[in-house]
Design a protein around this motif. Structure first.
Motif, PDB file in Angstrom:
ATOM      1  N   ILE A 106    -106.465 120.426 -31.039  1.00  0.00           N
ATOM      2  CA  ILE A 106    -107.486 121.404 -31.440  1.00  0.00           C
ATOM      3  C   ILE A 106    -108.659 121.421 -30.451  1.00  0.00           C
ATOM      4  CG2 ILE A 106    -109.168 121.971 -33.236  1.00  0.00           C
ATOM      5  CD1 ILE A 106    -106.968 121.179 -35.282  1.00  0.00           C
ATOM      6  N   PRO A 107    -109.252 120.278 -30.103  1.00  0.00           N
ATOM      7  CA  PRO A 107    -110.329 120.337 -29.094  1.00  0.00           C
ATOM      8  C   PRO A 107    -109.846 120.824 -27.718  1.00  0.00           C
ATOM      9  CG  PRO A 107    -110.414 118.253 -30.279  1.00  0.00           C
ATOM     10  CD  PRO A 107    -109.154 118.935 -30.687  1.00  0.00           C
ATOM     11  N   PHE A 108    -108.649 120.404 -27.301  1.00  0.00           N
ATOM     12  CA  PHE A 108    -108.137 120.850 -26.007  1.00  0.00           C
ATOM     13  C   PHE A 108    -107.861 122.351 -26.009  1.00  0.00           C
ATOM     14  CE2 PHE A 108    -107.699 116.520 -24.659  1.00  0.00           C
ATOM     15  CZ  PHE A 108    -107.712 116.597 -23.275  1.00  0.00           C
ATOM     16  N   ALA A 109    -107.340 122.895 -27.109  1.00  0.00           N
ATOM     17  CA  ALA A 109    -107.098 124.332 -27.199  1.00  0.00           C
ATOM     18  C   ALA A 109    -108.412 125.100 -27.121  1.00  0.00           C
ATOM     19  CB  ALA A 109    -106.366 124.666 -28.495  1.00  0.00           C
ATOM     20  N   TYR A 110    -109.447 124.541 -27.711  1.00  0.00           N
ATOM     21  CA  TYR A 110    -110.775 125.160 -27.644  1.00  0.00           C
ATOM     22  C   TYR A 110    -111.302 125.137 -26.208  1.00  0.00           C
ATOM     23  CZ  TYR A 110    -115.780 125.828 -28.223  1.00  0.00           C
ATOM     24  OH  TYR A 110    -117.062 126.279 -28.087  1.00  0.00           O
ATOM     25  N   LEU A 111    -111.191 123.990 -25.547  1.00  0.00           N
ATOM     26  CA  LEU A 111    -111.739 123.839 -24.196  1.00  0.00           C
ATOM     27  C   LEU A 111    -110.901 124.553 -23.131  1.00  0.00           C
ATOM     28  CD1 LEU A 111    -112.739 120.060 -24.320  1.00  0.00           C
ATOM     29  CD2 LEU A 111    -114.272 122.038 -24.397  1.00  0.00           C
ATOM     30  N   MET A 112    -109.588 124.416 -23.199  1.00  0.00           N
ATOM     31  CA  MET A 112    -108.732 124.931 -22.132  1.00  0.00           C
ATOM     32  C   MET A 112    -108.263 126.363 -22.363  1.00  0.00           C
ATOM     33  SD  MET A 112    -106.535 121.499 -21.331  1.00  0.00           S
ATOM     34  CE  MET A 112    -105.774 122.156 -19.862  1.00  0.00           C
ATOM     35  N   LEU A 113    -108.013 126.735 -23.600  1.00  0.00           N
ATOM     36  CA  LEU A 113    -107.467 128.055 -23.898  1.00  0.00           C
ATOM     37  C   LEU A 113    -108.482 129.001 -24.528  1.00  0.00           C
ATOM     38  CD1 LEU A 113    -104.033 126.890 -25.369  1.00  0.00           C
ATOM     39  CD2 LEU A 113    -104.531 127.635 -23.026  1.00  0.00           C
ATOM     40  N   LYS A 114    -109.682 128.477 -24.758  1.00  0.00           N
ATOM     41  CA  LYS A 114    -110.751 129.268 -25.379  1.00  0.00           C
ATOM     42  C   LYS A 114    -110.367 129.780 -26.765  1.00  0.00           C
ATOM     43  CE  LYS A 114    -113.083 128.915 -21.543  1.00  0.00           C
ATOM     44  NZ  LYS A 114    -113.336 127.556 -21.251  1.00  0.00           N
ATOM     45  N   GLU A 115    -109.530 129.005 -27.481  1.00  0.00           N
ATOM     46  CA  GLU A 115    -109.166 129.362 -28.849  1.00  0.00           C
ATOM     47  C   GLU A 115    -110.321 129.043 -29.778  1.00  0.00           C
ATOM     48  OE1 GLU A 115    -105.492 127.641 -30.112  1.00  0.00           O
ATOM     49  OE2 GLU A 115    -104.344 128.602 -28.518  1.00  0.00           O
ATOM     50  N   SER A 116    -110.433 129.815 -30.838  1.00  0.00           N
ATOM     51  CA  SER A 116    -111.518 129.568 -31.783  1.00  0.00           C
ATOM     52  C   SER A 116    -111.141 128.426 -32.720  1.00  0.00           C
ATOM     53  CB  SER A 116    -111.821 130.834 -32.584  1.00  0.00           C
ATOM     54  OG  SER A 116    -110.676 131.224 -33.313  1.00  0.00           O
ATOM     55  N   VAL A 117    -112.154 127.707 -33.163  1.00  0.00           N
ATOM     56  CA  VAL A 117    -111.965 126.615 -34.109  1.00  0.00           C
ATOM     57  C   VAL A 117    -112.526 127.078 -35.447  1.00  0.00           C
ATOM     58  CG1 VAL A 117    -112.521 124.221 -34.645  1.00  0.00           C
ATOM     59  CG2 VAL A 117    -112.149 124.904 -32.281  1.00  0.00           C
ATOM     60  N   THR A 118    -111.729 126.917 -36.506  1.00  0.00           N
ATOM     61  CA  THR A 118    -112.144 127.369 -37.831  1.00  0.00           C
ATOM     62  C   THR A 118    -112.600 126.183 -38.675  1.00  0.00           C
ATOM     63  OG1 THR A 118    -109.909 127.155 -38.720  1.00  0.00           O
ATOM     64  CG2 THR A 118    -110.504 129.279 -37.729  1.00  0.00           C
ATOM     65  N   TRP A 119    -113.286 126.476 -39.754  1.00  0.00           N
ATOM     66  CA  TRP A 119    -113.767 125.392 -40.629  1.00  0.00           C
ATOM     67  C   TRP A 119    -112.618 124.610 -41.253  1.00  0.00           C
ATOM     68  CZ3 TRP A 119    -112.496 125.653 -45.743  1.00  0.00           C
ATOM     69  CH2 TRP A 119    -112.142 126.914 -46.250  1.00  0.00           C
ATOM     70  N   PRO A 120    -111.475 125.229 -41.630  1.00  0.00           N
ATOM     71  CA  PRO A 120    -110.385 124.389 -42.145  1.00  0.00           C
ATOM     72  C   PRO A 120    -109.841 123.426 -41.086  1.00  0.00           C
ATOM     73  CG  PRO A 120    -110.037 126.673 -42.800  1.00  0.00           C
ATOM     74  CD  PRO A 120    -111.165 126.664 -41.821  1.00  0.00           C
ATOM     75  N   GLN A 121    -109.836 123.842 -39.816  1.00  0.00           N
ATOM     76  CA  GLN A 121    -109.368 122.948 -38.759  1.00  0.00           C
ATOM     77  C   GLN A 121    -110.306 121.753 -38.604  1.00  0.00           C
ATOM     78  OE1 GLN A 121    -109.164 125.679 -35.453  1.00  0.00           O
ATOM     79  NE2 GLN A 121    -106.978 126.021 -35.735  1.00  0.00           N
ATOM     80  N   ILE A 122    -111.592 122.001 -38.661  1.00  0.00           N
ATOM     81  CA  ILE A 122    -112.568 120.906 -38.540  1.00  0.00           C
ATOM     82  C   ILE A 122    -112.417 119.928 -39.700  1.00  0.00           C
ATOM     83  CG2 ILE A 122    -115.039 120.341 -38.562  1.00  0.00           C
ATOM     84  CD1 ILE A 122    -115.467 123.053 -37.085  1.00  0.00           C
ATOM     85  N   ILE A 123    -112.293 120.463 -40.909  1.00  0.00           N
ATOM     86  CA  ILE A 123    -112.104 119.601 -42.090  1.00  0.00           C
ATOM     87  C   ILE A 123    -110.808 118.808 -41.971  1.00  0.00           C
ATOM     88  CG2 ILE A 123    -111.673 119.618 -44.588  1.00  0.00           C
ATOM     89  CD1 ILE A 123    -113.614 122.036 -44.723  1.00  0.00           C
ATOM     90  N   ALA A 124    -109.729 119.483 -41.538  1.00  0.00           N
ATOM     91  CA  ALA A 124    -108.431 118.810 -41.402  1.00  0.00           C
ATOM     92  C   ALA A 124    -108.489 117.696 -40.359  1.00  0.00           C
ATOM     93  CB  ALA A 124    -107.353 119.823 -41.037  1.00  0.00           C
ATOM     94  N   VAL A 125    -109.139 117.947 -39.230  1.00  0.00           N
ATOM     95  CA  VAL A 125    -109.253 116.919 -38.188  1.00  0.00           C
ATOM     96  C   VAL A 125    -110.025 115.715 -38.709  1.00  0.00           C
ATOM     97  CG1 VAL A 125    -110.387 116.410 -35.982  1.00  0.00           C
ATOM     98  CG2 VAL A 125    -108.939 118.408 -36.190  1.00  0.00           C
ATOM     99  N   LEU A 126    -111.091 115.957 -39.455  1.00  0.00           N
ATOM    100  CA  LEU A 126    -111.868 114.846 -40.015  1.00  0.00           C
ATOM    101  C   LEU A 126    -111.042 114.040 -41.023  1.00  0.00           C
ATOM    102  CD1 LEU A 126    -115.333 116.608 -40.477  1.00  0.00           C
ATOM    103  CD2 LEU A 126    -114.691 114.913 -38.740  1.00  0.00           C
ATOM    104  N   ILE A 127    -110.304 114.733 -41.898  1.00  0.00           N
ATOM    105  CA  ILE A 127    -109.479 114.044 -42.895  1.00  0.00           C
ATOM    106  C   ILE A 127    -108.355 113.257 -42.222  1.00  0.00           C
ATOM    107  CG2 ILE A 127    -107.843 114.393 -44.796  1.00  0.00           C
ATOM    108  CD1 ILE A 127    -109.628 116.751 -45.690  1.00  0.00           C
TER     109      ILE A 127
END
Length: 167
Positions: free
Chosen positions: A129-150
């Motif tokens: 998820i962080p690499f897709a954001y940095l390298m592919l400029k994909e958007s990060v959603t709130w469910p992804q952030i919650i899922a990564v934390l869990i």
């Protein structure tokens, strides 16, 4: 994982590639099949040289995929392999991404418990998820952030449990 699978329903977004719930369900299917594969491989490949297993499985897989692509009319021209950049990419994926990677994977499985090896699968999302954001400029959603934390918390807690040792 369930949060990531249901993310298209939670956010109402289709993303740019169409409705992704079906793709998410296929990834879950892969993960379920991979669990059985890891356990079966651990038992089956215990006393077989790991480089032998991976070196034999990839040419067989290549032939099967080539046959499927030919029968469905989806294959591209083999002449693409004459392009140096395509040949370099294919060679890298075949050698490092496949044969060496798979060899190290099944060798590593034999050194640790299957339940511990499965924890590494969870790290894919935490890294992707962080690499897709940095390298592919994909958007990060709130469910992804919650899922990564869990998932991060789950992996941390799973690693804190006492290890079983054979006596």
């Amino acid at each position: 994982t369930l949060i990531l699978v249901l993310e298209p329903l939670l956010t109402g977004k289709n993303h740019s590639v169409g409705f992704s719930l079906s793709g998410n369900l296929m990834i879950i299917g892969y993960n379920l099949l991979n669990v059985f594969s890891v356990i079966y491989q651990k038992k089956l490949y215990k006393h077989i040289p790991k480089i032998y297993v991976s070196s034999l499985s990839y040419p067989i897989g290549l032939c099967i995929f080539f046959l499927i692509l030919t029968l469905t009319g989806s294959s591209t021209s083999v002449s693409l392999l004459t392009t140096p950049s395509v040949m370099l990419a294919c060679s890298y994926m075949a050698i490092f991404g496949s044969i060496i990677g798979f060899t190290l994977f099944i060798y590593g499985q034999n050194l640790i418990e299957a339940s511990e090896a499965s924890l590494f699968t969870y790290l894919q999302g935490i890294i992707a998820i962080p690499f897709a954001y940095l390298m592919l400029k994909e958007s990060v959603t709130w469910p992804q952030i919650i899922a990564v934390l869990i998932v991060s918390l789950g992996v941390y807690l799973a690693e804190q449990r006492p290890k079983r040792y054979n006596r």
